[in-house]
Write a protein that holds these residues in place. Structure first.
Motif, mmCIF file in Angstrom:
data_model
loop_
_atom_site.group_PDB
_atom_site.id
_atom_site.type_symbol
_atom_site.label_atom_id
_atom_site.label_comp_id
_atom_site.label_asym_id
_atom_site.label_seq_id
_atom_site.Cartn_x
_atom_site.Cartn_y
_atom_site.Cartn_z
ATOM 1 N N ASP A 202 -7.287 -8.301 -12.692
ATOM 2 C CA ASP A 202 -7.400 -7.569 -10.967
ATOM 3 C C ASP A 202 -6.982 -8.139 -9.670
ATOM 4 O OD1 ASP A 202 -10.212 -6.292 -11.916
ATOM 5 O OD2 ASP A 202 -11.152 -8.188 -11.674
ATOM 6 N N LEU A 203 -5.843 -9.032 -9.681
ATOM 7 C CA LEU A 203 -4.966 -10.082 -9.233
ATOM 8 C C LEU A 203 -3.880 -8.439 -8.552
ATOM 9 C CD1 LEU A 203 -3.965 -11.479 -6.925
ATOM 10 C CD2 LEU A 203 -3.242 -13.232 -8.860
ATOM 11 N N PHE A 204 -3.621 -8.586 -9.361
ATOM 12 C CA PHE A 204 -2.492 -7.348 -10.038
ATOM 13 C C PHE A 204 -3.399 -5.933 -9.007
ATOM 14 C CE2 PHE A 204 1.660 -5.216 -11.817
ATOM 15 C CZ PHE A 204 1.647 -4.384 -11.406
ATOM 16 N N ARG A 205 -4.517 -5.793 -9.524
ATOM 17 C CA ARG A 205 -4.506 -4.328 -8.534
ATOM 18 C C ARG A 205 -5.453 -4.666 -7.234
ATOM 19 N NH1 ARG A 205 -7.612 -5.535 -14.143
ATOM 20 N NH2 ARG A 205 -6.861 -3.540 -15.571
ATOM 21 N N ASP A 206 -5.472 -5.943 -7.262
ATOM 22 C CA ASP A 206 -5.735 -5.852 -5.015
ATOM 23 C C ASP A 206 -4.092 -6.226 -4.615
ATOM 24 O OD1 ASP A 206 -7.535 -6.933 -3.104
ATOM 25 O OD2 ASP A 206 -6.348 -8.170 -3.036
ATOM 26 N N MET A 207 -3.308 -6.442 -5.771
ATOM 27 C CA MET A 207 -1.896 -6.300 -4.402
ATOM 28 C C MET A 207 -1.540 -4.337 -5.053
ATOM 29 S SD MET A 207 0.050 -9.094 -6.323
ATOM 30 C CE MET A 207 0.160 -10.649 -6.576
ATOM 31 N N LEU A 208 -2.153 -3.719 -5.668
ATOM 32 C CA LEU A 208 -2.054 -2.586 -5.838
ATOM 33 C C LEU A 208 -2.332 -1.714 -4.855
ATOM 34 C CD1 LEU A 208 -0.009 -0.722 -7.644
ATOM 35 C CD2 LEU A 208 -2.129 -0.299 -8.932
ATOM 36 N N ARG A 209 -3.607 -1.972 -4.389
ATOM 37 C CA ARG A 209 -4.554 -1.312 -3.566
ATOM 38 C C ARG A 209 -3.793 -1.494 -2.076
ATOM 39 N NH1 ARG A 209 -9.297 -2.923 -6.363
ATOM 40 N NH2 ARG A 209 -9.313 -5.377 -5.674
ATOM 41 N N ASN A 210 -2.949 -3.104 -1.560
ATOM 42 C CA ASN A 210 -2.155 -2.950 -0.642
ATOM 43 C C ASN A 210 -1.062 -2.781 -0.756
ATOM 44 O OD1 ASN A 210 -0.402 -5.319 0.352
ATOM 45 N ND2 ASN A 210 -2.056 -5.777 2.104
ATOM 46 N N THR A 211 -0.435 -2.222 -1.869
ATOM 47 C CA THR A 211 1.117 -1.427 -1.907
ATOM 48 C C THR A 211 0.637 -0.078 -1.665
ATOM 49 O OG1 THR A 211 1.260 -3.587 -2.995
ATOM 50 C CG2 THR A 211 2.588 -0.907 -3.262
ATOM 51 N N ILE A 212 -0.565 0.418 -2.213
ATOM 52 C CA ILE A 212 -0.811 1.690 -1.355
ATOM 53 C C ILE A 212 -1.472 2.073 -0.244
ATOM 54 C CG2 ILE A 212 -2.333 4.065 -2.479
ATOM 55 C CD1 ILE A 212 -3.042 2.549 -5.283
ATOM 56 N N GLN A 213 -1.837 0.931 -0.014
ATOM 57 C CA GLN A 213 -1.855 1.370 1.439
ATOM 58 C C GLN A 213 -0.552 0.881 2.857
ATOM 59 O OE1 GLN A 213 -4.967 -1.478 3.226
ATOM 60 N NE2 GLN A 213 -4.901 -0.340 5.214
ATOM 61 N N ARG A 214 0.016 0.007 2.345
ATOM 62 C CA ARG A 214 1.100 0.178 2.866
ATOM 63 C C ARG A 214 1.430 0.940 2.543
ATOM 64 N NH1 ARG A 214 2.612 -4.262 0.728
ATOM 65 N NH2 ARG A 214 3.917 -3.505 -0.454
#
Length: 399
Positions: A202-214
Motif C-alpha cells: 500500500d505504501l507503493f500505491r500511495d507513492m504511485l498516486r502522488n506520482t500520477i498527480q505530479r
C-alpha cells in the motif's frame, strides 16, 4: 505444425532455454493470472513431437459474450526465424478457428526492429521486414499507437543496458558521470534501501498516486506490485524502497565532515605545493557541501518523522533480464537522489544474477522530440545504454 495446450513443466523447461524473455511470459505470470481469476493458457507449437515455440495467452471478456486474446511479448523461440514465426501464426489461426467467440487477438512479439543509440544512430535489424511481411500475410495490422495512449498495448521502445560479462566495478564505470554523482549524493544524504514485503505494498500505491498527480501519467501505465505477484514470483520479484533515517543520515554526514577535518589537518602539515593547495581547496568545498547537507537534513527532520519513505520501484528477473518495470516516489525523493540509490542496489543484484540486460522498460520514441515523456528517456540515458525498438503491437480481427 500445430498449437496445443501444454503443461507448466513443458512451458518452463522450454522458456528457460530461450535467449530472450519477459516477465509476463513466465510460469509465475501464468500462476498470477489464474490466482486473479483470469482466463490464461499455455500454448506450444509442435512439429510432430518436437516443441518449437511457447507462449502464454490471456483471454479477456468483451461485451459479455465475446472475448479477446492478448499475447504480451511472445511467443518465445529458442532460435530466431521468420519462417518459424510464420508457422506459429498459421497454427495460431487454426487454433483460433476452434474458438468462435474470439473476435480479436493482439500480439506484441519480442522481436527487435532496430537499436537506437543515445546519439541517434540507428542500426536496423535486417530480419524485421520479413517479420512485418509475415504478420501482414496472416492478417495482422500494425498499430501505430504509443503504449501510453491506450490500455493493453505493450511498449514499442525499451531502454536497455547490456551488462553481460561485466563485473560490478566495470558496470559502474560504464555509467555516466552524472549517474555516479547522483549515487554518491544519495549515499552522502544517508539514503538507505530495503525491500518491501507484500503487506507493505500500500505504501507503493500511495507513492504511485502522488506520482500520477505530479506527472499526469495515465493510471493504466502505472503498475503497482500485487500480493499474487509476490507469492508466485518469489525471489524473481523485488520491490526496493529508498528511505531516510534521521539518525543514520546525521551519522553519515558528521562522519564525512570529521574525516575531511582529519585530512585537512594532515595536509596542513605538508609543504604547500600546488597539488597540496588544490587538495585542500577541493576538500574544503566538499566539507562545505556536507555541512549544508547536514543542515538540510536537520531542517527536514524538524517537520518529518524519524523514518521517511522516499521512492520505490518494481523489478522482475527472468533468465535474460533484470526488468525495471515501474517506479513511484514522493516529491522529496528528487532532493535526495533517492531513485539513484535504488538503481545502485539493483544494478549490483543484476550483476550478481548474471543476466544479460538491465532492462529499464518503456520509453517514448527517441526520434520524436515533441513529447511530454521525453524526461523519462533523458533520465534513463544517464545509464549509458540504448533504445531497443521492438516490432510493436499488432492486431488481428475475425471480422
Amino acid at each position: 505444425m500445430e498449437i496445443r495446450e501444454i503443461s507448466p513443466e513443458e512451458f518452463s523447461y522450454y522458456g528457460a532455454a530461450c535467449p530472450d524473455s519477459f516477465y509476463n511470459q513466465t510460469m509465475a505470470s501464468y500462476q498470477v493470472n489464474l490466482a486473479q481469476g483470469l482466463d490464461s493458457h499455455l500454448l506450444g507449437l509442435y512439429d510432430a513431437e518436437s516443441l518449437r515455440a511457447v507462449c502464454k495467452i490471456l483471454y479477456l471478456p468483451w461485451k459479455k459474450i465475446f472475448k479477446t486474446a492478448e499475447i504480451y511479448y511472445g511467443p518465445l523461440f529458442q532460435e530466431s526465424s521468420p519462417e518459424l514465426f510464420s508457422e506459429f501464426l498459421t497454427a495460431l489461426a487454426a487454433y483460433f478457428r476452434k474458438q468462435p467467440r474470439l473476435i480479436r487477438c493482439r500480439l506484441a512479439p519480442l522481436v527487435k526492429r532496430s537499436i537506437i543509440s543515445d546519439n541517434m544512430e540507428i542500426q536496423e535489424d535486417p530480419e524485421a521486414a520479413f517479420y512485418d511481411q509475415v504478420l501482414a500475410d496472416h492478417g495482422f495490422k500494425h498499430l501505430e499507437i504509443p503504449f501510453q495512449e491506450q490500455p493493453g498495448l505493450q511498449a514499442d521502445f525499451l531502454y536497455i543496458k547490456d551488462i553481460e560479462g561485466l563485473n560490478e566495478e566495470e558496470m559502474f564505470a560504464s555509467l555516466s558521470g552524472k549517474c555516479r554523482t547522483n549515487m554518491r549524493k544519495a549515499k552522502s544524504y544517508g539514503v538507505q534501501v530495503r525491500f518491501l514485503e507484500a503487506s507493505e505494498f500500500d505504501l507503493f500505491r500511495d507513492m504511485l498516486r502522488n506520482t500520477i498527480q505530479r506527472t499526469g501519467m495515465p493510471e493504466f501505465v502505472a503498475l503497482p506490485p500485487t500480493a499474487e505477484q509476490a507469492k508466485y514470483f518469489k525471489d524473481d520479484m523485488l520491490v526496493p524502497l529508498a528511505y531516510l533515517d534521521r539518525d543514520h543520515s546525521e551519522e553519515i554526514l558528521r562522519q564525512e565532515i570529521a574525516d575531511y577535518d582529519v585530512e585537512l589537518e594532515r595536509l596542513a602539515e605538508q609543504v604547500q605545493g600546488r597539488r597540496t593547495v588544490r587538495q585542500i581547496k577541493d576538500i574544503t568545498i566538499a566539507r562545505k557541501v556536507d555541512e549544508a547537507r547536514l543542515a538540510e537534513i536537520e531542517e527536514y527532520f524538524s517537520v518529518h518523522d524519524k523514518l521517511v519513505p522516499l521512492a520505490s520501484s518494481l523489478y522482475f528477473f527472468t533468465p535474460s533480464d533484470c526488468i525495471y518495470l515501474s517506479s513511484a516516489s514522493y516529491d522529496d525523493a528528487f532532493n535526495f537522489s533517492a531513485v539513484y540509490a535504488i538503481h545502485e542496489v539493483m544494478l549490483k543484484k543484476a550483476v550478481e544474477a548474471g543476466v544479460k540486460r538491465y532492462n529499464m522498460f518503456g520509453v517514448t520514441n527517441p526520434l520524436v522530440d515533441e513529447n511530454d515523456s521525453a524526461g523519462v528517456l533523458n533520465f534513463k540515458k544517464n545509464f549509458n545504454g540504448y533504445t531497443l525498438q521492438l516490432l510493436g503491437n499488432y492486431e488481428w480481427k475475425r471480422f
